[in-house]
Scaffold this motif. Structure first.
Motif, mmCIF file in Angstrom:
data_model
loop_
_atom_site.group_PDB
_atom_site.id
_atom_site.type_symbol
_atom_site.label_atom_id
_atom_site.label_comp_id
_atom_site.label_asym_id
_atom_site.label_seq_id
_atom_site.Cartn_x
_atom_site.Cartn_y
_atom_site.Cartn_z
ATOM 1 N N LEU A 44 -13.507 21.940 -11.166
ATOM 2 C CA LEU A 44 -13.631 20.749 -10.917
ATOM 3 C C LEU A 44 -14.742 20.534 -9.824
ATOM 4 O O LEU A 44 -14.921 21.083 -8.818
ATOM 5 C CB LEU A 44 -12.132 20.327 -10.149
ATOM 6 C CG LEU A 44 -11.871 19.082 -9.607
ATOM 7 C CD1 LEU A 44 -11.660 18.289 -10.863
ATOM 8 C CD2 LEU A 44 -10.616 18.839 -8.670
ATOM 9 N N HIS A 45 -15.606 19.538 -9.998
ATOM 10 C CA HIS A 45 -16.485 18.951 -9.451
ATOM 11 C C HIS A 45 -15.910 17.821 -8.447
ATOM 12 O O HIS A 45 -15.584 17.005 -9.168
ATOM 13 C CB HIS A 45 -17.828 18.328 -10.011
ATOM 14 C CG HIS A 45 -18.501 19.535 -10.616
ATOM 15 N ND1 HIS A 45 -19.900 19.453 -10.967
ATOM 16 C CD2 HIS A 45 -18.330 21.003 -10.807
ATOM 17 C CE1 HIS A 45 -20.086 20.409 -11.587
ATOM 18 N NE2 HIS A 45 -19.391 21.444 -11.354
ATOM 19 N N LEU A 46 -15.902 18.297 -7.226
ATOM 20 C CA LEU A 46 -15.324 17.218 -6.234
ATOM 21 C C LEU A 46 -16.537 16.638 -5.525
ATOM 22 O O LEU A 46 -17.261 17.330 -4.799
ATOM 23 C CB LEU A 46 -14.561 18.105 -5.205
ATOM 24 C CG LEU A 46 -13.867 17.101 -4.192
ATOM 25 C CD1 LEU A 46 -13.063 15.991 -4.527
ATOM 26 C CD2 LEU A 46 -12.998 18.198 -3.257
ATOM 27 N N VAL A 47 -16.745 15.416 -5.670
ATOM 28 C CA VAL A 47 -17.848 14.581 -5.118
ATOM 29 C C VAL A 47 -17.159 13.861 -3.791
ATOM 30 O O VAL A 47 -15.885 12.988 -4.177
ATOM 31 C CB VAL A 47 -18.321 13.529 -6.020
ATOM 32 C CG1 VAL A 47 -19.264 12.660 -5.207
ATOM 33 C CG2 VAL A 47 -19.003 14.299 -7.178
ATOM 34 N N LEU A 87 -18.124 21.471 -4.588
ATOM 35 C CA LEU A 87 -18.346 20.239 -3.625
ATOM 36 C C LEU A 87 -19.907 19.833 -3.975
ATOM 37 O O LEU A 87 -20.484 20.414 -3.818
ATOM 38 C CB LEU A 87 -17.992 20.406 -2.242
ATOM 39 C CG LEU A 87 -16.654 20.387 -1.953
ATOM 40 C CD1 LEU A 87 -16.236 21.398 -0.832
ATOM 41 C CD2 LEU A 87 -16.110 18.818 -1.540
ATOM 42 N N ILE A 88 -19.787 18.442 -4.099
ATOM 43 C CA ILE A 88 -20.875 17.605 -4.110
ATOM 44 C C ILE A 88 -20.890 16.675 -3.071
ATOM 45 O O ILE A 88 -19.858 15.872 -2.988
ATOM 46 C CB ILE A 88 -21.394 17.040 -5.506
ATOM 47 C CG1 ILE A 88 -21.560 18.265 -6.443
ATOM 48 C CG2 ILE A 88 -22.660 16.187 -5.306
ATOM 49 C CD1 ILE A 88 -20.413 18.200 -7.281
ATOM 50 N N ALA A 89 -21.668 16.253 -2.317
ATOM 51 C CA ALA A 89 -21.327 15.401 -1.180
ATOM 52 C C ALA A 89 -22.685 14.437 -1.232
ATOM 53 O O ALA A 89 -23.692 14.523 -1.410
ATOM 54 C CB ALA A 89 -21.481 16.042 0.104
ATOM 55 N N THR A 90 -22.236 12.993 -0.715
ATOM 56 C CA THR A 90 -23.337 12.279 -0.469
ATOM 57 C C THR A 90 -23.984 12.712 0.795
ATOM 58 O O THR A 90 -23.528 13.427 1.634
ATOM 59 C CB THR A 90 -22.693 10.669 -0.232
ATOM 60 O OG1 THR A 90 -22.103 10.769 0.903
ATOM 61 C CG2 THR A 90 -21.983 10.322 -1.514
ATOM 62 N N PRO A 91 -25.264 12.059 1.107
ATOM 63 C CA PRO A 91 -26.240 12.621 2.160
ATOM 64 C C PRO A 91 -25.309 12.657 3.274
ATOM 65 O O PRO A 91 -25.394 13.349 4.324
ATOM 66 C CB PRO A 91 -27.457 11.713 2.126
ATOM 67 C CG PRO A 91 -27.746 11.533 0.494
ATOM 68 C CD PRO A 91 -26.243 11.501 0.295
ATOM 69 N N VAL A 92 -24.772 11.267 3.774
ATOM 70 C CA VAL A 92 -24.260 11.094 5.073
ATOM 71 C C VAL A 92 -22.998 12.003 5.112
ATOM 72 O O VAL A 92 -22.717 12.601 6.147
ATOM 73 C CB VAL A 92 -23.856 9.730 5.115
ATOM 74 C CG1 VAL A 92 -22.903 9.452 6.378
ATOM 75 C CG2 VAL A 92 -25.130 8.645 5.186
ATOM 76 N N ALA A 93 -21.952 11.821 3.975
ATOM 77 C CA ALA A 93 -20.786 12.762 4.020
ATOM 78 C C ALA A 93 -21.271 14.394 4.231
ATOM 79 O O ALA A 93 -20.719 14.917 5.131
ATOM 80 C CB ALA A 93 -20.005 12.844 2.835
ATOM 81 N N TYR A 120 -18.686 28.472 -3.449
ATOM 82 C CA TYR A 120 -20.063 27.880 -3.878
ATOM 83 C C TYR A 120 -20.488 26.838 -2.972
ATOM 84 O O TYR A 120 -19.933 26.521 -2.036
ATOM 85 C CB TYR A 120 -19.770 26.883 -5.349
ATOM 86 C CG TYR A 120 -19.297 27.652 -6.516
ATOM 87 C CD1 TYR A 120 -20.146 28.182 -7.061
ATOM 88 C CD2 TYR A 120 -17.759 28.117 -6.664
ATOM 89 C CE1 TYR A 120 -19.567 29.071 -8.351
ATOM 90 C CE2 TYR A 120 -17.363 28.658 -7.540
ATOM 91 C CZ TYR A 120 -18.200 29.169 -8.523
ATOM 92 O OH TYR A 120 -17.765 29.922 -9.478
ATOM 93 N N PRO A 121 -21.833 26.674 -2.933
ATOM 94 C CA PRO A 121 -22.665 25.906 -1.995
ATOM 95 C C PRO A 121 -22.269 24.395 -2.036
ATOM 96 O O PRO A 121 -21.841 23.910 -3.261
ATOM 97 C CB PRO A 121 -24.106 25.938 -2.142
ATOM 98 C CG PRO A 121 -24.223 26.658 -3.552
ATOM 99 C CD PRO A 121 -23.069 27.385 -4.014
ATOM 100 N N VAL A 122 -22.117 23.861 -0.982
ATOM 101 C CA VAL A 122 -21.992 22.124 -1.139
ATOM 102 C C VAL A 122 -23.278 21.584 -1.274
ATOM 103 O O VAL A 122 -24.248 21.953 -0.601
ATOM 104 C CB VAL A 122 -21.213 21.695 0.379
ATOM 105 C CG1 VAL A 122 -21.088 20.351 0.288
ATOM 106 C CG2 VAL A 122 -20.065 22.520 0.600
ATOM 107 N N ARG A 123 -23.347 20.870 -2.448
ATOM 108 C CA ARG A 123 -24.435 20.622 -2.638
ATOM 109 C C ARG A 123 -24.855 18.996 -2.162
ATOM 110 O O ARG A 123 -23.790 18.183 -2.429
ATOM 111 C CB ARG A 123 -24.625 20.367 -4.351
ATOM 112 C CG ARG A 123 -24.625 21.813 -4.787
ATOM 113 C CD ARG A 123 -25.267 21.882 -6.296
ATOM 114 N NE ARG A 123 -26.586 21.357 -6.544
ATOM 115 C CZ ARG A 123 -26.871 20.847 -7.472
ATOM 116 N NH1 ARG A 123 -26.090 20.813 -8.760
ATOM 117 N NH2 ARG A 123 -28.178 20.267 -7.629
ATOM 118 N N ALA A 124 -25.802 18.455 -1.830
ATOM 119 C CA ALA A 124 -26.175 17.163 -1.652
ATOM 120 C C ALA A 124 -27.364 16.923 -1.816
ATOM 121 O O ALA A 124 -28.105 15.798 -1.750
ATOM 122 C CB ALA A 124 -25.804 17.086 0.139
#
Length: 178
Positions: free
Chosen positions: A7-10, A36-42, A57-61
């Motif tokens: 599951l990719h969690l944005v 996890l994938i985050a918006t830049p501010v998140a 896994y790394p949190v990608r932004a």
């Protein structure tokens, strides 16, 4: 890999993201491998190291550089929670100015199950573009869920995050994929 798939969690910048680790725990307990994938501010609000340790896994932004390997396994489903007014509107017009938006836009073209839980103030939801953008994304296959439990001003609790997990379970998510 898990028995439920990847599951990719944005995550977007709204107060519930402060407790996203609780949702990650519930999703992992339910059998998902969570990336996890985050918006830049998140991303600036998150303890990315702790979440990386939690998920493995790394949190990608940020975008990968040419030649860099993909740090996340391919997704079996995509979840966006909380999804904000800004992200919905930019997503609907195909803007890909952040990694999170790029991943959301690509997901539409892949046919992956995409589930979104908006966290939008009533004054912003009343904007004339918003309803049309929800409809457009819905026609493209994005499933928007009632997120009244994410209302501004309400405290996030584990039982509220459980609503997300229960909704995914009820909507026929992938199982047994690796």
């Amino acid at each position: 890999m898990s028995d439920r798939g990847v599951l990719h969690l944005v995550v977007c910048a709204a107060p519930p993201v402060d407790r996203i680790g609780e949702l990650v725990d519930l999703l992992m307990a339910d059998g998902w491998t969570v990336c996890l994938i985050a918006t830049p501010v998140a991303a600036s609000w998150l303890d990315r190291s702790a979440l990386q340790e939690q998920t493995g896994y790394p949190v990608r932004a940020e975008w990968r550089r040419p030649g860099d390997t993909e740090p996340h396994p391919p997704a079996d489903a995509l979840l966006v929670v909380p999804v904000t007014f800004n992200t919905v509107n930019k997503w609907a017009v195909g803007a890909s100015d952040t990694l999170a938006l790029g991943i959301l836009n690509e997901a539409i073209g892949t046919g992956l199950p995409v589930h979104a839980f908006p966290r939008v103030k009533a004054t912003l939801a009343a904007h004339p573009a918003y309803a049309g953008h929800l409809r457009l994304l819905g026609e493209a296959g994005v499933v928007f869920h009632d997120a009244s439990f994410l209302r501004p001003g309400d405290e996030m609790t584990a039982d509220r995050w459980a609503i997300v997990v229960d909704t995914l379970r009820r909507t026929g998510r992938p199982t047994g994929t690796t």
